[in-house]
Motif scaffolding. Structure first.
Motif, PDB file in Angstrom:
ATOM      1  N   VAL A   1       0.838  -1.201   0.000  1.00 31.87           N
ATOM      2  CA  VAL A   1       0.000   0.000   0.000  1.00 31.87           C
ATOM      3  C   VAL A   1       0.875   1.254   0.000  1.00 31.87           C
ATOM      4  CG1 VAL A   1      -1.644   1.351   1.377  1.00 31.87           C
ATOM      5  CG2 VAL A   1      -2.053  -1.078   0.972  1.00 31.87           C
ATOM      6  N   THR A   2       1.945   1.239   0.778  1.00 31.42           N
ATOM      7  CA  THR A   2       2.847   2.397   0.806  1.00 31.42           C
ATOM      8  C   THR A   2       3.507   2.612  -0.556  1.00 31.42           C
ATOM      9  OG1 THR A   2       3.266   2.074   3.162  1.00 31.42           O
ATOM     10  CG2 THR A   2       4.873   3.399   1.933  1.00 31.42           C
ATOM     11  N   LEU A   3       4.046   1.554  -1.141  1.00 32.37           N
ATOM     12  CA  LEU A   3       4.706   1.683  -2.440  1.00 32.37           C
ATOM     13  C   LEU A   3       3.735   2.146  -3.526  1.00 32.37           C
ATOM     14  CD1 LEU A   3       7.035  -1.463  -2.512  1.00 32.37           C
ATOM     15  CD2 LEU A   3       7.710   0.930  -2.237  1.00 32.37           C
ATOM     16  N   SER A   4       2.532   1.574  -3.542  1.00 28.25           N
ATOM     17  CA  SER A   4       1.580   1.965  -4.579  1.00 28.25           C
ATOM     18  C   SER A   4       1.106   3.398  -4.381  1.00 28.25           C
ATOM     19  CB  SER A   4       0.403   0.995  -4.637  1.00 28.25           C
ATOM     20  OG  SER A   4      -0.295   0.968  -3.415  1.00 28.25           O
ATOM     21  N   THR A   5       0.920   3.827  -3.149  1.00 26.34           N
ATOM     22  CA  THR A   5       0.506   5.202  -2.884  1.00 26.34           C
ATOM     23  C   THR A   5       1.586   6.186  -3.288  1.00 26.34           C
ATOM     24  OG1 THR A   5      -0.911   4.454  -1.062  1.00 26.34           O
ATOM     25  CG2 THR A   5      -0.328   6.802  -1.114  1.00 26.34           C
ATOM     26  N   VAL A   6       2.822   5.898  -2.927  1.00 27.05           N
ATOM     27  CA  VAL A   6       3.935   6.780  -3.301  1.00 27.05           C
ATOM     28  C   VAL A   6       4.052   6.843  -4.824  1.00 27.05           C
ATOM     29  CG1 VAL A   6       6.459   7.019  -3.269  1.00 27.05           C
ATOM     30  CG2 VAL A   6       5.220   6.518  -1.157  1.00 27.05           C
ATOM     31  N   TYR A   7       3.936   5.696  -5.493  1.00 31.97           N
ATOM     32  CA  TYR A   7       4.018   5.675  -6.955  1.00 31.97           C
ATOM     33  C   TYR A   7       2.918   6.531  -7.570  1.00 31.97           C
ATOM     34  CZ  TYR A   7       3.858   4.144 -11.758  1.00 31.97           C
ATOM     35  OH  TYR A   7       3.827   4.141 -13.135  1.00 31.97           O
ATOM     36  N   LEU A   8       1.679   6.341  -7.113  1.00 26.41           N
ATOM     37  CA  LEU A   8       0.569   7.104  -7.678  1.00 26.41           C
ATOM     38  C   LEU A   8       0.688   8.596  -7.369  1.00 26.41           C
ATOM     39  CD1 LEU A   8      -2.387   4.645  -7.025  1.00 26.41           C
ATOM     40  CD2 LEU A   8      -1.418   5.287  -9.242  1.00 26.41           C
TER      41      LEU A   8
ATOM     42  N   ALA B   1      -3.728  13.336  -9.394  1.00 27.11           N
ATOM     43  CA  ALA B   1      -5.169  13.568  -9.570  1.00 27.11           C
ATOM     44  C   ALA B   1      -5.985  12.338  -9.183  1.00 27.11           C
ATOM     45  CB  ALA B   1      -5.471  13.973 -11.003  1.00 27.11           C
ATOM     46  N   ILE B   2      -5.497  11.142  -9.502  1.00 27.05           N
ATOM     47  CA  ILE B   2      -6.267   9.946  -9.150  1.00 27.05           C
ATOM     48  C   ILE B   2      -6.286   9.746  -7.643  1.00 27.05           C
ATOM     49  CG2 ILE B   2      -4.464   8.200  -9.370  1.00 27.05           C
ATOM     50  CD1 ILE B   2      -6.766   6.441 -10.587  1.00 27.05           C
ATOM     51  N   VAL B   3      -5.195  10.058  -6.980  1.00 29.40           N
ATOM     52  CA  VAL B   3      -5.176   9.938  -5.521  1.00 29.40           C
ATOM     53  C   VAL B   3      -6.195  10.906  -4.925  1.00 29.40           C
ATOM     54  CG1 VAL B   3      -3.762  10.162  -3.447  1.00 29.40           C
ATOM     55  CG2 VAL B   3      -2.770   9.177  -5.518  1.00 29.40           C
ATOM     56  N   GLU B   4      -6.246  12.113  -5.458  1.00 23.24           N
ATOM     57  CA  GLU B   4      -7.225  13.086  -4.974  1.00 23.24           C
ATOM     58  C   GLU B   4      -8.652  12.604  -5.235  1.00 23.24           C
ATOM     59  OE1 GLU B   4      -5.976  16.642  -6.965  1.00 23.24           O
ATOM     60  OE2 GLU B   4      -4.269  16.919  -5.610  1.00 23.24           O
ATOM     61  N   ARG B   5      -8.898  12.017  -6.400  1.00 28.91           N
ATOM     62  CA  ARG B   5     -10.237  11.488  -6.698  1.00 28.91           C
ATOM     63  C   ARG B   5     -10.594  10.354  -5.748  1.00 28.91           C
ATOM     64  NH1 ARG B   5      -8.412  12.224 -11.981  1.00 28.91           N
ATOM     65  NH2 ARG B   5      -9.641  13.725 -13.169  1.00 28.91           N
ATOM     66  N   ARG B   6      -9.645   9.463  -5.489  1.00 33.71           N
ATOM     67  CA  ARG B   6      -9.900   8.321  -4.613  1.00 33.71           C
ATOM     68  C   ARG B   6     -10.107   8.754  -3.165  1.00 33.71           C
ATOM     69  NH1 ARG B   6     -11.586   3.995  -6.838  1.00 33.71           N
ATOM     70  NH2 ARG B   6     -10.919   2.821  -5.039  1.00 33.71           N
TER      71      ARG B   6
ATOM     72  N   VAL C   1      -4.178  -1.307  -8.493  1.00 37.16           N
ATOM     73  CA  VAL C   1      -3.268  -0.185  -8.789  1.00 37.16           C
ATOM     74  C   VAL C   1      -3.043  -0.072 -10.296  1.00 37.16           C
ATOM     75  CG1 VAL C   1      -0.917   0.689  -8.479  1.00 37.16           C
ATOM     76  CG2 VAL C   1      -2.168  -0.233  -6.528  1.00 37.16           C
ATOM     77  N   PHE C   2      -2.848  -1.198 -10.980  1.00 38.66           N
ATOM     78  CA  PHE C   2      -2.656  -1.177 -12.428  1.00 38.66           C
ATOM     79  C   PHE C   2      -3.872  -0.577 -13.123  1.00 38.66           C
ATOM     80  CE2 PHE C   2      -2.633  -3.393 -16.623  1.00 38.66           C
ATOM     81  CZ  PHE C   2      -1.486  -2.784 -17.121  1.00 38.66           C
ATOM     82  N   THR C   3      -5.068  -0.888 -12.600  1.00 37.25           N
ATOM     83  CA  THR C   3      -6.302  -0.320 -13.153  1.00 37.25           C
ATOM     84  C   THR C   3      -6.310   1.192 -12.982  1.00 37.25           C
ATOM     85  OG1 THR C   3      -7.505  -2.361 -12.695  1.00 37.25           O
ATOM     86  CG2 THR C   3      -8.822  -0.377 -13.037  1.00 37.25           C
TER      87      THR C   3
END
Length: 152
Positions: free
Chosen positions: A11-18, A24-29, A91-93
């Motif tokens: 979760v940490t790695l995917s969040t940092v990557y995004l 923008a996707i992190v903000e939407r999520r 995450v890939f999606t």
């Protein structure tokens, strides 16, 4: 401890990557919850989802602690793998579809995505979530949790 490590690291790695590649996707999520929904039914369902999301992992932990349905260590590793694969699909999606928000909205510049995982299925994020929900109880040492997860 294995599941917490898998969960925390991935979760940490995917969040940092995004955050680095598509903030923008992190903000939407992040726009999620009862205040984000307009329909009463949706607000009610979110309440149920929150309660269940907290209650099931607690049940899985109690199941493991009291040995109600012992799970062999190899099955826990399979659960970790299912969870990791499901999170990877999710995450890939999100990487493929920057509009994969927590709430459905209509945006003027949105395009229909039909390549990548969307070329295989219409809702790949649901498949990822299903694998995570199936893997979590096994990773946490609970056969019963898998039975409850299959009801969702």
């Amino acid at each position: 401890m294995g599941f917490l490590a898998v969960y925390g690291v991935l979760v940490t790695l995917s969040t940092v990557y995004l955050l680095r590649t598509d903030k923008a996707i992190v903000e939407r999520r992040m726009r999620v919850g009862r205040k984000s929904e307009t329909r009463p039914v949706q607000k009610s369902m979110l309440g149920v989802i929150v309660v269940v999301s907290i209650a099931l992992p607690v049940f899985y932990a109690l199941d493991y602690r009291f040995g109600w349905s012992p799970v062999p260590p190899v099955v826990s590793l399979i659960g970790d793998a299912l969870f990791a694969i499901g999170l990877g699909i999710t995450v890939f999606t999100m990487i493929q579809n920057t509009y994969a928000a927590a709430n459905i909205t209509v945006e003027s510049d949105r395009k229909v995505v039909s390549t990548g995982s969307y070329g295989l299925m219409r809702h790949p994020m649901y498949m990822g979530a299903l694998l995570m929900v199936a893997g979590m109880p096994l990773a946490l040492g609970s056969w019963w949790g898998l039975a409850f997860s299959s009801l969702s």
